[in-house]
Design an enzyme around this catalytic site. Structure first.
Site, PDB file in Angstrom:
ATOM      1  N   GLY A  78       0.752  -1.245   0.000  1.00 27.47           N
ATOM      2  CA  GLY A  78       0.000   0.000   0.000  1.00 27.47           C
ATOM      3  C   GLY A  78       0.778   1.287   0.000  1.00 27.47           C
ATOM      4  O   GLY A  78       0.203   2.355  -0.246  1.00 27.47           O
TER       5      GLY A  78
ATOM      6  N   GLY B 128       4.223  -3.794  -3.417  1.00 22.04           N
ATOM      7  CA  GLY B 128       4.196  -3.940  -4.870  1.00 22.04           C
ATOM      8  C   GLY B 128       4.708  -2.663  -5.500  1.00 22.04           C
ATOM      9  O   GLY B 128       5.879  -2.521  -5.852  1.00 22.04           O
ATOM     10  N   ARG B 129       3.801  -1.683  -5.570  1.00 20.57           N
ATOM     11  CA  ARG B 129       4.086  -0.420  -6.251  1.00 20.57           C
ATOM     12  C   ARG B 129       5.381   0.244  -5.778  1.00 20.57           C
ATOM     13  O   ARG B 129       6.132   0.791  -6.570  1.00 20.57           O
ATOM     14  CB  ARG B 129       2.909   0.532  -6.014  1.00 20.57           C
ATOM     15  CG  ARG B 129       2.921   1.766  -6.849  1.00 20.57           C
ATOM     16  CD  ARG B 129       1.855   2.762  -6.386  1.00 20.57           C
ATOM     17  NE  ARG B 129       0.567   2.189  -6.111  1.00 20.57           N
ATOM     18  CZ  ARG B 129      -0.481   2.236  -6.943  1.00 20.57           C
ATOM     19  NH1 ARG B 129      -0.385   2.832  -8.106  1.00 20.57           N
ATOM     20  NH2 ARG B 129      -1.636   1.701  -6.585  1.00 20.57           N
TER      21      ARG B 129
ATOM     22  N   ARG C 100      -4.254   3.040 -16.385  1.00 22.42           N
ATOM     23  CA  ARG C 100      -4.417   3.803 -15.142  1.00 22.42           C
ATOM     24  C   ARG C 100      -5.039   5.189 -15.342  1.00 22.42           C
ATOM     25  O   ARG C 100      -5.917   5.588 -14.573  1.00 22.42           O
ATOM     26  CB  ARG C 100      -3.074   3.922 -14.397  1.00 22.42           C
ATOM     27  CG  ARG C 100      -2.435   2.577 -14.046  1.00 22.42           C
ATOM     28  CD  ARG C 100      -1.303   2.701 -13.040  1.00 22.42           C
ATOM     29  NE  ARG C 100      -1.794   3.067 -11.734  1.00 22.42           N
ATOM     30  CZ  ARG C 100      -1.772   4.268 -11.243  1.00 22.42           C
ATOM     31  NH1 ARG C 100      -1.202   5.244 -11.899  1.00 22.42           N
ATOM     32  NH2 ARG C 100      -2.280   4.510 -10.048  1.00 22.42           N
TER      33      ARG C 100
ATOM     34  N   CYS D 225     -10.500   3.429 -30.031  1.00 21.44           N
ATOM     35  CA  CYS D 225     -11.762   4.094 -30.370  1.00 21.44           C
ATOM     36  C   CYS D 225     -12.654   4.297 -29.168  1.00 21.44           C
ATOM     37  O   CYS D 225     -13.746   3.710 -29.070  1.00 21.44           O
ATOM     38  CB  CYS D 225     -12.464   3.288 -31.446  1.00 21.44           C
ATOM     39  SG  CYS D 225     -11.424   3.152 -32.892  1.00 21.44           S
TER      40      CYS D 225
HETATM   41  N1  LLP Z   1      -1.442  -7.000  -0.847  1.00 23.04           N
HETATM   42  C1  LLP Z   1      -2.725  -7.071  -1.229  1.00 23.04           C
HETATM   43  C2  LLP Z   1      -3.638  -7.982  -0.532  1.00 23.04           C
HETATM   44  C3  LLP Z   1      -3.178  -6.257  -2.289  1.00 23.04           C
HETATM   45  O1  LLP Z   1      -4.458  -6.314  -2.659  1.00 23.04           O
HETATM   46  C4  LLP Z   1      -2.274  -5.384  -2.935  1.00 23.04           C
HETATM   47  C5  LLP Z   1      -2.704  -4.550  -4.051  1.00 23.04           C
HETATM   48  C6  LLP Z   1      -0.929  -5.375  -2.505  1.00 23.04           C
HETATM   49  C7  LLP Z   1      -0.559  -6.184  -1.430  1.00 23.04           C
HETATM   50  C8  LLP Z   1       0.106  -4.487  -3.124  1.00 23.04           C
HETATM   51  O2  LLP Z   1      -0.213  -3.165  -2.938  1.00 23.04           O
HETATM   52  P1  LLP Z   1       0.824  -2.005  -3.334  1.00 23.04           P
HETATM   53  O3  LLP Z   1       2.018  -2.126  -2.420  1.00 23.04           O
HETATM   54  O4  LLP Z   1       1.200  -2.221  -4.758  1.00 23.04           O
HETATM   55  O5  LLP Z   1       0.051  -0.767  -3.134  1.00 23.04           O
HETATM   56  N2  LLP Z   1      -4.261  -1.296 -10.145  1.00 23.04           N
HETATM   57  C9  LLP Z   1      -4.192  -0.299  -9.104  1.00 23.04           C
HETATM   58  C10 LLP Z   1      -3.633  -0.854  -7.828  1.00 23.04           C
HETATM   59  C11 LLP Z   1      -4.355  -2.069  -7.310  1.00 23.04           C
HETATM   60  C12 LLP Z   1      -3.775  -2.631  -6.041  1.00 23.04           C
HETATM   61  C13 LLP Z   1      -4.389  -3.922  -5.709  1.00 23.04           C
HETATM   62  N3  LLP Z   1      -3.888  -4.551  -4.527  1.00 23.04           N
HETATM   63  C14 LLP Z   1      -3.411   0.898  -9.611  1.00 23.04           C
HETATM   64  O6  LLP Z   1      -2.971   0.905 -10.774  1.00 23.04           O
HETATM   65  O7  LLP Z   1      -3.253   1.893  -8.908  1.00 23.04           O
END
Ligand code: LLP
Length: 422
Positions: A239, A275-276, A312, A344
């Site tokens: 997150g 992740g991000r 996005r 389109c």
């Molecule tokens: N753990 C769980 C249970 C999750 O659902 C997620 C992301 C993460 C970890 C990793 O989160 P991060 O560290 O990446 O914030 N497609 C969207 C983001 C969707 C995130 C979904 N879950 C975007 O492009 O902003």
């Protein structure tokens, strides 16, 4: 990211000219810096020095095998949310005991596969999931290691579509139900309940929602322990936000301090699912301007990437900084322009009325902070082939996913013999 910087007016990724890369590979493409990925991972781990922890990379943010392998080599586990991601993580060399299986809708088939592979932790999100997991594990003669994902009813103060921890969001088990579910788990032979998990959303730019959620989870753990249950794990999810525009995301050390303050003395093994934060700023999308036109009093730059390559902006109204691969030599004044793709749909827009120097057909543009939730969310909409992903390390680069060719794309369909083909 210093790994993407200009040298002699041309953007480089590490020691490779993006201009040369574009000439060799063709546009559009994603480009990732191995050094940035490594640096991000090392900073993340470093912030939690001294804590009992496992970093389970959230494969969903960028599931290219080369990227997962890079993190695996640095000691990462994986957070997966589907059998596909599970198989990807395993194929990239992550050992099954370092894999946590998250997600609100794991099917019987997925649970079976994960148990057969020896998946290290199931983050269970409902009572019915617990029952199914228990039944499948018992059938296989295995024990499933489980933590329960709590819905703490905390607003992550991020985009509505990526907020996951409010009451009424589909994720997790209601706070009040955790005691009951934990008790049920204790009665199930094939379930080894070890603790709790929480993930309230993505791209969080403030720490207080984390703190609120963590404190609630810590209290819950104390309650469970007081009731005599053993709790020795907590999974704190992912997150942490990154910079897309002018955000000021939490520093890792400040985040770590919260974790330390809340959980430091609780004798818990911690799991993180970033992740991000690991991949986002380590990647860009490169695209060429096909046409520039004026219509209805607006200027449009039509580029060869589209919403199918990077969804996005249209899905979350997300901002990605846009720059030129080759800096403009003459200083041109900024003027507003819409940067759009060829798909389109009116929603196929990367930027609306963005203040940019003069853009010409043939210019190469780059979209920053595209390493997370870029390639993984792409599709072949409008029968546009998936675009290449390129990984750079020093002065070398490799195409880590080639452009899908048209034959491959078309051959995915099967015309049944009862349709007249002439
Ligand atoms: N753990 C769980 C249970 C999750 O659902 C997620 C992301 C993460 C970890 C990793 O989160 P991060 O560290 O990446 O914030 N497609 C969207 C983001 C969707 C995130 C979904 N879950 C975007 O492009 O902003």
């Amino acid at each position: 990211m210093t790994q993407f910087s200009y040298c002699g007016g041309v953007l480089f990724c590490e020691d490779v000219s993006i201009n040369d890369m574009a000439r060799n590979v063709g546009t559009p493409f994603y480009c990732y810096s191995a050094e940035a990925l490594e640096q991000n991972y090392r900073s993340f781990v470093g912030a939690f020095d001294g804590l009992d922890k496992e970093i389970c990379y959230a494969v969903k943010s960028n599931s290219n095998q080369a990227v997962i392998r890079l993190f695996a080599n640095l000691g990462a586990g994986a957070d997966v949310v589907s059998e596909g991601e599970l198989r990807r993580a395993l194929a990239a060399g992550i050992s099954p005991d370092k894999i946590v299986f998250s997600g609100v809708g794991k099917s019987r088939a997925e649970l079976t596969t994960a148990l057969e592979f020896g998946c290290g932790q199931f983050n269970v999100e409902s009572r019915p999931e617990l029952e199914l997991l228990s039944a499948v594990a018992a059938d296989l003669g295995k024990t499933a290691t489980v933590v329960f994902r709590v819905n703490p009813d905390v607003d992550a103060e991020t985009h509505d579509k990526i907020s996951t921890g409010r009451a009424g969001d589909k994720f997790g088990i209601e706070f009040e139900q955790i005691g009951e579910v934990y008790a049920r788990a204790e009665a199930l032979e094939a379930i080894d309940a070890r603790g709790l998990a929480v993930h309230i959303g993505s791209q969080l730019t403030r720490l207080d929602p984390f703190l609120a959620a963590f404190e609630k989870v810590a209290n819950l753990i104390n309650d469970l322990r007081m009731q005599g249950y053993s709790v020795d794990r907590v999974d704190l999810g992912g997150g942490l936000g990154i910079v897309y525009r002018d955000e000021n995301p939490p520093a890792l050390n400040d985040y770590a301090e919260i974790v330390q303050t809340v959980f430091g003395d609780m004798k818990l093994a911690l799991t993180f699912e970033p992740g991000r934060r690991l991949t986002g700023e380590a990647g860009i999308l490169v695209s060429e301007v096909i046409y520039v036109k004026e219509s209805g009093g607006r200027r449009f730059a039509i580029v060869d990437a589209a919403m199918n390559d990077l969804i996005r902006p249209t899905l979350y109204d997300a901002w990605h900084d846009i720059d030129f691969v080759v800096e403009k030599t003459a200083e041109t004044p900024l003027s507003p322009i819409d940067i759009v793709g060829p798909v389109c749909e009116t929603g196929d827009v990367f930027a609306v009325q963005r203040a940019m120097p003069e853009i010409d057909a043939g210019d190469l543009l780059l979209f920053r902070s595209a390493g997370a939730y870029g390639a993984v969310m792409s599709s072949t909409y409008n029968s546009r082939p998936l675009i290449p992903e390129i990984l750079v390390k020093g002065d070398q680069y490799a195409v880590v996913r080639p452009r899908l060719d048209y034959d491959q794309l078309i051959k995915m369909d099967i015309v049944p013999d009862w349709i007249f083909t002439g």
